[in-house]
Scaffold this motif. Structure first.
Motif, PDB file in Angstrom:
ATOM      1  N   UNK A 197     -25.159  36.227 -49.800  1.00 41.72           N
ATOM      2  CA  UNK A 197     -24.659  36.371 -51.165  1.00 41.72           C
ATOM      3  C   UNK A 197     -23.234  36.877 -51.303  1.00 41.72           C
ATOM      4  N   UNK A 198     -22.575  37.320 -50.216  1.00 40.53           N
ATOM      5  CA  UNK A 198     -21.293  37.979 -50.430  1.00 40.53           C
ATOM      6  C   UNK A 198     -20.227  37.010 -50.885  1.00 40.53           C
ATOM      7  N   UNK A 199     -19.280  37.565 -51.620  1.00 45.56           N
ATOM      8  CA  UNK A 199     -18.373  36.767 -52.434  1.00 45.56           C
ATOM      9  C   UNK A 199     -17.314  36.019 -51.653  1.00 45.56           C
ATOM     10  N   UNK A 200     -16.822  36.578 -50.565  1.00 50.17           N
ATOM     11  CA  UNK A 200     -15.823  35.885 -49.781  1.00 50.17           C
ATOM     12  C   UNK A 200     -16.456  34.770 -48.964  1.00 50.17           C
ATOM     13  N   UNK A 201     -15.771  33.636 -48.824  1.00 49.67           N
ATOM     14  CA  UNK A 201     -16.348  32.531 -48.050  1.00 49.67           C
ATOM     15  C   UNK A 201     -16.468  32.831 -46.569  1.00 49.67           C
ATOM     16  N   UNK A 202     -15.792  33.878 -46.119  1.00 53.85           N
ATOM     17  CA  UNK A 202     -15.796  34.214 -44.689  1.00 53.85           C
ATOM     18  C   UNK A 202     -17.205  34.353 -44.140  1.00 53.85           C
ATOM     19  N   UNK A 203     -18.060  35.114 -44.853  1.00 56.65           N
ATOM     20  CA  UNK A 203     -19.420  35.326 -44.357  1.00 56.65           C
ATOM     21  C   UNK A 203     -20.207  34.019 -44.310  1.00 56.65           C
ATOM     22  N   UNK A 204     -19.993  33.162 -45.294  1.00 59.39           N
ATOM     23  CA  UNK A 204     -20.749  31.915 -45.311  1.00 59.39           C
ATOM     24  C   UNK A 204     -20.235  30.940 -44.257  1.00 59.39           C
ATOM     25  N   UNK A 205     -18.932  30.993 -43.974  1.00 59.29           N
ATOM     26  CA  UNK A 205     -18.372  30.150 -42.919  1.00 59.29           C
ATOM     27  C   UNK A 205     -19.079  30.423 -41.596  1.00 59.29           C
ATOM     28  N   UNK A 206     -19.446  31.669 -41.388  1.00 56.44           N
ATOM     29  CA  UNK A 206     -20.094  32.067 -40.134  1.00 56.44           C
ATOM     30  C   UNK A 206     -21.385  31.301 -39.910  1.00 56.44           C
ATOM     31  N   UNK A 207     -22.119  30.975 -40.990  1.00 56.70           N
ATOM     32  CA  UNK A 207     -23.455  30.391 -40.841  1.00 56.70           C
ATOM     33  C   UNK A 207     -23.551  28.952 -41.317  1.00 56.70           C
ATOM     34  N   UNK A 208     -22.493  28.408 -41.890  1.00 54.65           N
ATOM     35  CA  UNK A 208     -22.596  27.082 -42.498  1.00 54.65           C
ATOM     36  C   UNK A 208     -23.002  26.021 -41.482  1.00 54.65           C
ATOM     37  N   UNK A 209     -22.339  25.986 -40.335  1.00 56.34           N
ATOM     38  CA  UNK A 209     -22.665  24.993 -39.315  1.00 56.34           C
ATOM     39  C   UNK A 209     -24.061  25.237 -38.750  1.00 56.34           C
ATOM     40  N   UNK A 210     -24.432  26.491 -38.612  1.00 51.33           N
ATOM     41  CA  UNK A 210     -25.764  26.886 -38.129  1.00 51.33           C
ATOM     42  C   UNK A 210     -26.856  26.359 -39.067  1.00 51.33           C
ATOM     43  N   UNK A 211     -26.694  26.576 -40.377  1.00 44.13           N
ATOM     44  CA  UNK A 211     -27.687  26.106 -41.346  1.00 44.13           C
ATOM     45  C   UNK A 211     -27.730  24.586 -41.415  1.00 44.13           C
ATOM     46  N   UNK A 212     -26.562  23.952 -41.373  1.00 44.59           N
ATOM     47  CA  UNK A 212     -26.525  22.491 -41.391  1.00 44.59           C
ATOM     48  C   UNK A 212     -27.211  21.912 -40.154  1.00 44.59           C
ATOM     49  N   UNK A 213     -27.018  22.564 -39.023  1.00 47.37           N
ATOM     50  CA  UNK A 213     -27.637  22.092 -37.785  1.00 47.37           C
ATOM     51  C   UNK A 213     -29.150  22.225 -37.848  1.00 47.37           C
ATOM     52  N   UNK A 214     -29.635  23.308 -38.442  1.00 51.28           N
ATOM     53  CA  UNK A 214     -31.081  23.461 -38.620  1.00 51.28           C
ATOM     54  C   UNK A 214     -31.632  22.362 -39.530  1.00 51.28           C
TER      55      UNK A 214
END
Length: 522
Positions: free
Chosen positions: A31-48
């Protein structure tokens, strides 16, 4: 011929090997507002999702185009004051430790409350939808950890900045304060007495503030939004099956980790860089001595910097013999030097992968540092807040970068730091050495994250990974009760013996004194 037959046979066998993990329904909350945290997991979630798992993602960053097996619950209006908050945070981070912790508290509230108040999320809670796994960012949002119990699903936590004494508690890991520095400090793993004292102070302050201020607030949210919960928040906090940590010892340091705390730094970086846009590619290639890239990350925006600081940066860049790519969030910059290319957004990892990009001028965010190490690029670090100071210290200590003070650097200091790294080959050589160590793993970080995620699914929460200390209270976990017995009984016995001896001696002296008085009377 024999090899070809073997390959065909192997492929045929693999085609009939059943999947070790069936398709699962996964709820991911970042949920955090900066895209930095989501960048960390975006490829991981897409791969799942690409592996057949059904992902429901709660974040402020929905997919731009629909993705198979991927559903977004988007957090929107709650974050409209984010930029103003970051500007305030930058100023407050230079103040006392208590002020920094208050800022952290305010930021943590910005994470959990927008999720809990979101109507689509509330509908999800009230529905009878089932999830097989909860994946959640672990950063001061303990009330959301109730989702594991609510959906009767195991939880995997992702720490985008790595481990600290607070994150450790989620899986009963340990951070020995004598050689594991606090991420919010500036000490390295080799500390003298005063640095160890400072590390003790920093960790103690963070523990006290977390347990006396942050967790009580999270407890109020927990009771309000999960009124039917049967577990205490203290139990919910220690109900994680796995932690994925955005760190790696190659550019940090070795430290203790329990079996269900896994280092996956670099899982957000795609192994094959994409081709750069034509204008960026041409600008980089136009510089005979190569180019450098400058970014302050996703939270701190260059366009919002004071005019004086912008002028110092431009003066420094104008004096360089190389072209500069600058992440600048406006379309124009008055007085921009001819050797500077500005853009609101750059494909950062792809830029750093370019062979003619020689240096990364960075704020020292964890993802930026990881990408620099991944692509073997030296850095000039200008840390702004929180773990960025320590990240830059790591680079300086490891020998692949130099640091300058973000708050008061001059154009001369910035220029000299850049030229030092560009002209001295030792920084690039060291960056290559650390990058080689970073890549030398049994599996790449993304595959590691996916393997352990599916391991938790296959083994229904993987209780075999979890240390038994989660069943112990504070006194038991730290052996206070057993040490009290071990050292307390001998101490009590010694006191008792001392008392007996004292009483005997007192009686003896009293008897002798009475006899002496009697002789005197006689």
């Amino acid at each position: 011929m024999g090899r070809i037959i073997y390959i065909i046979w192997a492929l045929a066998v693999l085609a009939f090997v059943p999947r070790l993990t069936e398709s699962a329904k996964i709820l991911a909350i970042f949920p955090f507002t900066g895209p930095s945290q989501y960048i960390c997991v975006q490829l991981y979630l897409k791969s799942l999702a690409a592996r057949g798992h059904e992902i429901t993602s709660i974040s402020a960053f929905p997919q731009k185009t629909p993705l198979k097996n991927f559903r977004d619950i988007t957090l929107k209006d709650e974050y409209k004051d984010h930029d103003e908050f970051i500007i305030t945070a930058i100023e407050e981070m230079s103040a006392t430790k208590l002020t920094q912790l208050r800022t952290l508290f305010d930021y943590s509230i910005m994470g959990s409350l927008p999720v809990l108040k979101n109507e689509e999320f509330q509908q999800l809670l009230r529905s009878d939808e089932h999830f097989d796994l909860i994946i959640i960012e672990v950063f001061c949002q303990d009330s959301l950890y109730a989702l594991g119990e609510h959906f009767k699903a195991p939880m995997i936590g992702v720490s985008t900045f790595g481990a600290d004494v607070i994150v450790d508690q989620l899986v009963d890991n340990v951070s020995p304060l004598a050689y594991v520095p606090a991420p919010s400090g500036t000490n390295l793993d080799v500390m003298n007495f005063w640095q160890r004292l400072d590390n003790l102070y920093t960790n103690t302050m963070e523990l006290l503030y977390t347990h006396l201020v942050i967790i009580p607030e999270q407890q109020r949210q927990y009771e309000k939004y999960f009124p039917n919960a049967t577990l205490r928040l203290t139990d919910v906090r220690r109900d994680f099956s796995l932690l994925l940590l955005n760190q790696h010892y190659s550019f940090s340091w070795p430290r203790p980790l329990v079996p269900n705390a896994i280092e996956v730094a670099g899982m957000h970086v795609e192994n094959k860089p994409k081709k750069l846009p034509t204008d960026m590619e041409a600008f980089i290639n136009a510089s005979a001595r190569g180019a450098i890239y400058f970014s302050l990350g996703s939270n701190v925006k260059s366009a919002l910097l004071p005019k004086q600081k912008l002028q110092e940066i431009m003066n420094a860049f104008a004096s360089l013999p190389v072209n500069v790519l600058w992440k600048f969030e406006k379309t124009d910059l008055a007085g921009k030097p001819k050797n500077v290319f500005i853009n609101k957004w750059f494909p950062q990892s792809d830029v750093l992968a370019h062979p003619k990009v020689k240096l990364f001028v960075t704020h020292g965010g964890m993802h930026s540092l990881i990408e620099a190490v991944h692509h073997a690029k030296p850095i000039v670090g200008t840390p702004v807040f929180y773990d960025q100071y320590l990240n830059v210290e790591k680079a300086v200590y490891k020998g692949f970068g130099v640091g300058i003070n973000f708050r008061n650097f001059t154009s001369t200091e910035l220029r000299d730091a850049i030229l030092e790294v560009l002209n001295n080959p030792k920084y690039t050589e060291r960056a290559r050495e650390i990058s080689a160590s970073f890549h030398d793993r049994p599996m790449n970080p993304l595959d590691t994250a996916i393997y352990w995620t599916e391991y938790v699914l296959r083994h229904k929460g993987a209780p075999q990974l979890r240390v038994a200390s989660r069943h112990l209270n504070f006194l038991q976990r730290h052996s206070v009760d057993t040490m009290a017995v071990l050292f307390g009984i001998p101490l009590l016995l010694a006191i008792f013996l001392f008392y007996v001896v004292f009483q005997v001696l007192a009686a003896l002296f009293s008897s002798n004194d009475n006899a002496h008085k009697k002789r005197k009377r006689d």
